[in-house]
Every structure is written in structure tokens, then in C-alpha cells.
Design an enzyme around this catalytic site. Structure first.
Site, PDB file in Angstrom:
ATOM      1  N   ASN A 212       0.863  -0.995  -0.051  1.00 14.80           N
ATOM      2  CA  ASN A 212      -0.077  -0.134  -0.105  1.00 14.80           C
ATOM      3  C   ASN A 212       0.793   1.234  -0.159  1.00 14.80           C
ATOM      4  O   ASN A 212       1.996   1.359   0.091  1.00 14.80           O
ATOM      5  CB  ASN A 212      -0.925   0.085   1.229  1.00 14.80           C
ATOM      6  CG  ASN A 212      -0.270   0.053   2.697  1.00 14.80           C
ATOM      7  OD1 ASN A 212       0.646   0.713   2.861  1.00 14.80           O
ATOM      8  ND2 ASN A 212      -0.509  -1.326   3.202  1.00 14.80           N
ATOM      9  N   PRO A 309      -2.235 -11.922  10.630  1.00 16.69           N
ATOM     10  CA  PRO A 309      -2.559 -11.814  12.094  1.00 16.69           C
ATOM     11  C   PRO A 309      -2.511 -10.193  12.309  1.00 16.69           C
ATOM     12  O   PRO A 309      -2.097  -9.461  11.580  1.00 16.69           O
ATOM     13  CB  PRO A 309      -1.364 -12.237  12.722  1.00 16.69           C
ATOM     14  CG  PRO A 309      -0.328 -12.149  11.415  1.00 16.69           C
ATOM     15  CD  PRO A 309      -1.189 -12.396  10.285  1.00 16.69           C
ATOM     16  N   ASP A 310      -3.458  -9.788  13.351  1.00 14.77           N
ATOM     17  CA  ASP A 310      -3.548  -8.499  13.678  1.00 14.77           C
ATOM     18  C   ASP A 310      -2.588  -8.349  14.679  1.00 14.77           C
ATOM     19  O   ASP A 310      -2.693  -8.667  16.029  1.00 14.77           O
ATOM     20  CB  ASP A 310      -4.893  -8.464  14.463  1.00 14.77           C
ATOM     21  CG  ASP A 310      -5.301  -6.848  14.461  1.00 14.77           C
ATOM     22  OD1 ASP A 310      -4.218  -6.073  15.282  1.00 14.77           O
ATOM     23  OD2 ASP A 310      -6.164  -6.265  14.140  1.00 14.77           O
ATOM     24  N   LYS A 349      -9.707  -3.121  19.175  1.00 18.80           N
ATOM     25  CA  LYS A 349      -8.177  -3.647  19.280  1.00 18.80           C
ATOM     26  C   LYS A 349      -7.886  -3.810  20.633  1.00 18.80           C
ATOM     27  O   LYS A 349      -6.763  -4.323  21.185  1.00 18.80           O
ATOM     28  CB  LYS A 349      -7.256  -2.519  18.678  1.00 18.80           C
ATOM     29  CG  LYS A 349      -7.734  -2.052  17.332  1.00 18.80           C
ATOM     30  CD  LYS A 349      -6.904  -2.987  16.322  1.00 18.80           C
ATOM     31  CE  LYS A 349      -7.321  -2.857  14.795  1.00 18.80           C
ATOM     32  NZ  LYS A 349      -6.338  -3.698  13.835  1.00 18.80           N
TER      33      LYS A 349
HETATM   34  N1  CTP Z   1      -2.910  -3.322  12.603  1.00 21.92           N
HETATM   35  C1  CTP Z   1      -2.139  -4.356  12.927  1.00 21.92           C
HETATM   36  N2  CTP Z   1      -2.027  -5.526  12.426  1.00 21.92           N
HETATM   37  C2  CTP Z   1      -2.689  -5.635  11.332  1.00 21.92           C
HETATM   38  C3  CTP Z   1      -3.707  -4.782  10.789  1.00 21.92           C
HETATM   39  C4  CTP Z   1      -3.822  -3.501  11.722  1.00 21.92           C
HETATM   40  O1  CTP Z   1      -1.110  -4.302  13.694  1.00 21.92           O
HETATM   41  N3  CTP Z   1      -3.032  -7.146  10.637  1.00 21.92           N
HETATM   42  C5  CTP Z   1      -2.721  -2.025  13.364  1.00 21.92           C
HETATM   43  C6  CTP Z   1      -2.256  -0.846  12.654  1.00 21.92           C
HETATM   44  O2  CTP Z   1      -0.929  -0.780  12.563  1.00 21.92           O
HETATM   45  C7  CTP Z   1      -3.175   0.153  13.195  1.00 21.92           C
HETATM   46  C8  CTP Z   1      -4.354  -0.331  13.951  1.00 21.92           C
HETATM   47  O3  CTP Z   1      -4.191  -1.881  13.822  1.00 21.92           O
HETATM   48  O4  CTP Z   1      -2.270   0.653  14.557  1.00 21.92           O
HETATM   49  C9  CTP Z   1      -5.531  -0.237  12.639  1.00 21.92           C
HETATM   50  O5  CTP Z   1      -5.067  -0.498  11.418  1.00 21.92           O
HETATM   51  P1  CTP Z   1      -6.029  -0.064  10.103  1.00 21.92           P
HETATM   52  O6  CTP Z   1      -5.457  -0.484   8.871  1.00 21.92           O
HETATM   53  O7  CTP Z   1      -6.528   1.316  10.337  1.00 21.92           O
HETATM   54  O8  CTP Z   1      -7.506  -0.972  10.615  1.00 21.92           O
HETATM   55  P2  CTP Z   1      -7.726  -2.640  10.377  1.00 21.92           P
HETATM   56  O9  CTP Z   1      -7.296  -2.998  11.847  1.00 21.92           O
HETATM   57  O10 CTP Z   1      -6.717  -3.126   9.261  1.00 21.92           O
HETATM   58  O11 CTP Z   1      -9.281  -2.636   9.994  1.00 21.92           O
HETATM   59  P3  CTP Z   1      -9.940  -2.038   8.834  1.00 21.92           P
HETATM   60  O12 CTP Z   1      -9.362  -2.339   7.638  1.00 21.92           O
HETATM   61  O13 CTP Z   1     -11.326  -2.567   8.983  1.00 21.92           O
HETATM   62  O14 CTP Z   1      -9.972  -0.543   8.999  1.00 21.92           O
END
Ligand code: CTP
Length: 407
Positions: A212, A309-310, A349
Site C-alpha cells: 500500500n 495476524p492482527d 483492538k
Molecule cells: N494493525 C496491525 N495488524 C494488522 C492490521 C492492523 O497491527 N494486521 C494495526 C495498525 O498498525 C493500526 C491499527 O491496527 O495501529 C489499525 O489499522 P487499520 O489498517 O486502520 O485497521 P484494520 O485493523 O486493518 O481495520 P479496517 O481495515 O477494517 O479499517
């Protein structure tokens, strides 16, 4: 370099080839909005002329304690009182010896001795590697540090004498960062901060992948600000072209899985975790060992994805975070409804602080605006450079830290 704007820096040059770098440092300081008063020892004037330094600083250079220009004929008092900081660059071995002994037989050492208690004195050593390694030199700089000076690092590499090793003066850009950092309140002294930044790259085959537009600028600015505030900082960075901030430990990664692994490997000492990375939500289910080729039939490749993974949610769910020993900060890159989306994301989160921004308006830009959301409500940080937002965010985080996590 907001911390240098309006500051008055006394820049002292002592004898050494590195004086040529001080010309550039003087220029960088004035460009950052500081006024610079140059003082040179007799030895320094053998390497670069006062004329050059006067032209670059826009002020007459002082070279002698007997200079009759000040009405009271006390240059050492006036100059040291006016300074916000005194920077000796280059600082020779001989000058360090003088400082260690409290000698005052020429203007610069006299001025250092006469400086009011607490007035910042920064020393940028520059000398041959053997001179630097000599126990007497090490002893003298250690004594100067004990007496209140801040001794900056030395660089490593090829020296003017043809030898290679430690003892080069830092580059002007590095000195500028260290001088600016000396004005930043040490709100995170003794803390350890772990930060993720940039995009991730999810490989499809050896030549393609999904990523991205994140430039990593915001995360790198926060890392620099946290370091300047006194923290030990580890920055886990996806593929970006950003210079590593001074004093920050950088770990380069590609995919979300690599990023999670690196975060887990560096999490143990952290008091604060800040997730600014734009992590790819999905990765290709299969990695093709060879480039996926067109077969001429016009058929499209079938691509399947699995969820990544988140990282933030994983870290926020660890025992240390839940017990309040690890303060977690998330970011939200949204395209609309910032407050509602970011508030929901904070709860999802499980983090105490979430920082919302509009992704498309900020990716790759040098400025940004942030919306801070915590359990008490929301607070906007209006549009500003990412560097100054980094400092503002560090101050906001420091304010929210539970006191029991303090060292
Ligand atoms: N994040 C993370 N790991 C992921 C996705 C997100 O650590 N796999 C963290 C990002 O670094 C940020 C927060 O979660 O601090 C939110 O990221 P964002 O991309 O805004 O949101 P998403 O969790 O991806 O949700 P969505 O795509 O539905 O907006």
C-alpha cells in the site's frame, strides 16, 4: 527542527580537520531558525578562517578573550549568558583536557568555565583513533560529562590521517539532530518504546506482491521524537525509503508475519507499543516459487487470500498489556467518519489510546492531522508537520502513562 527555532547557539570550534564540517553545521543551524555565535580557538583558525564562519553565521566571530568590542570587555560572560546552548564542534583532545581541569587560558575554555550552572554544553569529539582511544582522553571526556557536559558520539570510518577507526566527528546532519534533541524535554527517560511503521509487502511470487501507499513518515517521526524524549526506541519497519532516526534501533521486515515475529522478539523490554504500520489485511494463500506466467489462453490466475495476524490486537491481548505494564497505542487509517470508525476500532483492538487519521490525505505527505481517542473522549491535533505531530503525540502518550510503569 522546531526545537531549534529561535534558539541562540554558541558554536565553539577547536583545532581539527573536522572544522570544515562545522561550516555546514553552522549553516544547518541557521536554516533551522537558530542564531549562531561562532567562537574559534587559535588552533581552529589554522583549519578554517573566521571570515568563512562570519559569512555563514552572519555575526562577527570571537577569537580572543581580549576582544575589546563588548562594552564591559567581558566576552566570556556576555556570550555564555546569551546562549541557550554551547556546542563545541569539533572538540579536540586538548580542549577536553582543559575542560576536565577547569582551565581558562583562552576565550572558549574561559567561557565554558564561566557558563551558568545548568547551561547545556555539548561536546562533539573529533580526533585520530589512537588519540580517542587513549585512556587520558577517555578520562577527560568522562570527567567533562561528570561535570555536566553532554558528550556526543563519535563517528567511525576513514580519518584525515589515513587511518580507519573511531574518532571522526559526527556528520553535520547528525550533530543537528543531537543538538535539537538536547532541547526536547526527557519525558520518556528510562522508557523503552517499540514502534511499527510503513506498509507490509505480501509476496505473490518472486517478482510481485501486495502492498500500500504508506510511506512510514509518521512512524519514523514518532520514533525520532520518542528517542529525543529520552526513550530507547526499536522501530520495526516495512519496506520504506526513510533514513533511520539517530539512536533508533531499526529492524527491517517485509510481510505482516515477519512484522509480528519481529515485534514479539523485541516486546520484552517495551513499556510502550505504538502501531503505526499500515499492515496488509490479507496475504496470498499460496506463494508461487516461480513467476506466475501468462499461458496464452487468456485465463486469469485464480488468487486466494488468507487473513494476516492482527499485530496490534495480539500485543494488546498479552498479559503485560492487560496488566497495564505495556501501554499500547493504535493508529486508524480511515477514509471517512473518522471519529466513529476510530472509536469503534479502539474498542475492537483493546487499546487505551487510538490515533485516527485520514489515510488518503496523509500517505506520503510531510504533514498530517490527528484525532486522539481514549476512554475520556477525543482530542484533535491540528494539521502540522509529521515531525512536530510526532513530538506532540509523544507528549500526549507520556501524560497518559500509568505512574507505576515509571522506572
Ligand atoms: N494493525 C496491525 N495488524 C494488522 C492490521 C492492523 O497491527 N494486521 C494495526 C495498525 O498498525 C493500526 C491499527 O491496527 O495501529 C489499525 O489499522 P487499520 O489498517 O486502520 O485497521 P484494520 O485493523 O486493518 O481495520 P479496517 O481495515 O477494517 O479499517
Amino acid at each position: 527542527m522546531q526545537h531549534l527555532h529561535g534558539k541562540h547557539i554558541v558554536l565553539g570550534l577547536t583545532g581539527g580537520v573536522a572544522c570544515y564540517k562545522s561550516a555546514q553545521l553552522c549553516r544547518l543551524l541557521t536554516k533551522a531558525g537558530a542564531t549562531v555565535q561562532v567562537i574559534m580557538t587559535e588552533a581552529a583558525a589554522q583549519f578554517i578562517t573566521p571570515v568563512t564562519m562570519q559569512a555563514l553565521s552572519g555575526r562577527a566571530v570571537f577569537t580572543s578573550q581580549w576582544d575589546a568590542r563588548p562594552d564591559n570587555n567581558m566576552a566570556h560572560i556576555n556570550l555564555s549568558r546569551q546562549a541557550d546552548a554551547i556546542v563545541i564542534a569539533p572538540c579536540s583532545a586538548d580542549f577536553a583536557a582543559k575542560l576536565a581541569q577547569g582551565r581558562a587560558d583562552e576565550l572558549l575554555s574561559l567561557l565554558c568555565l564561566a557558563r551558568p550552572y545548568g547551561k547545556p554544553l555539548l561536546l562533539a569529539p573529533a580526533m585520530n583513533r589512537e588519540m580517542w582511544a587513549h585512556p587520558a582522553t577517555q578520562r577527560n571526556f568522562a570527567q567533562a560529562a561528570q561535570d555536566g557536559a553532554q558528550v556526543l558520539d563519535v563517528g567511525q570510518g576513514e580519518q584525515a590521517c589515513g587511518e580507519t577507526g573511531d574518532g571522526r566527528m559526527l556528520e553535520p546532519e547528525e550533530l543537528l539532530q543531537d543538538i535539537a534533541a538536547s532541547f526536547v524535554p526527557k519525558r520518556l527517560a528510562g522508557r523503552s518504546v517499540l514502534i511499527t511503521a510503513g506498509p507490509t509487502f505480501e509476496a505473490l511470487d518472486p517478482v510481485r506482491g501486495i502492498t500500500n501507499h504508506s510511506s512510514g513518515k509518521m512512524g519514523f517521526a514518532i520514533a525520532a521524537a520518542a528517542r529525543a524524549a529520552g526513550a530507547a526506541v526499536t522501530l520495526v519497519a516495512g519496506p520504506v525509503h526513510q533514513p533511520t532516526p539517530r539512536g533508533v534501533q531499526r529492524v527491517n521486515v517485509q510481510s505482516a508475519q515477519d512484522m509480528l515475529q519481529a515485534v514479539q522478539a523485541h516486546l520484552a523490554p517495551a513499556d510502550i507499543f505504538i502501531a503505526t504500520a499500515a499492515v496488509a489485511d490479507w496475504r496470498p494463500a499460496h506463494y508461487a516459487m516461480q513467476k506466475i506466467k501468462k499461458d496464452g489462453s487468456g485465463d486469469l490466475p485464480s488468487l486466494a487470500f488468507v487473513e494476516n495476524p492482527d499485530i496490534l490486537a495480539t500485543v494488546a491481548a498479552t498479559e503485560r498489556a492487560k496488566n497495564g505494564q505495556l501501554y499500547c497505542v493504535g493508529f486508524a487509517a480511515e477514509s471517512e467518519n473518522l471519529l466513529a470508525n476510530a472509536s469503534a476500532k479502539r474498542l475492537r483492538k483493546g487499546v487505551p489510546l487510538l490515533v485516527g487519521n485520514i489515510g488518503p490525505a496523509t500517505f506520503g505527505q510531510d504533514d498530517n492531522s490527528l484525532l486522539l481517542i481514549d476512554g475520556q473522549g477525543s482530542h484533535a491535533l491540528p494539521r502540522a508537520s509529521k515531525i512536530s505531530l510526532g513530538h506532540a503525540l509523544v507528549a500526549e502518550i507520556a501524560r497518559r502513562l500509568p505512574t507505576e510503569a515509571a522506572n
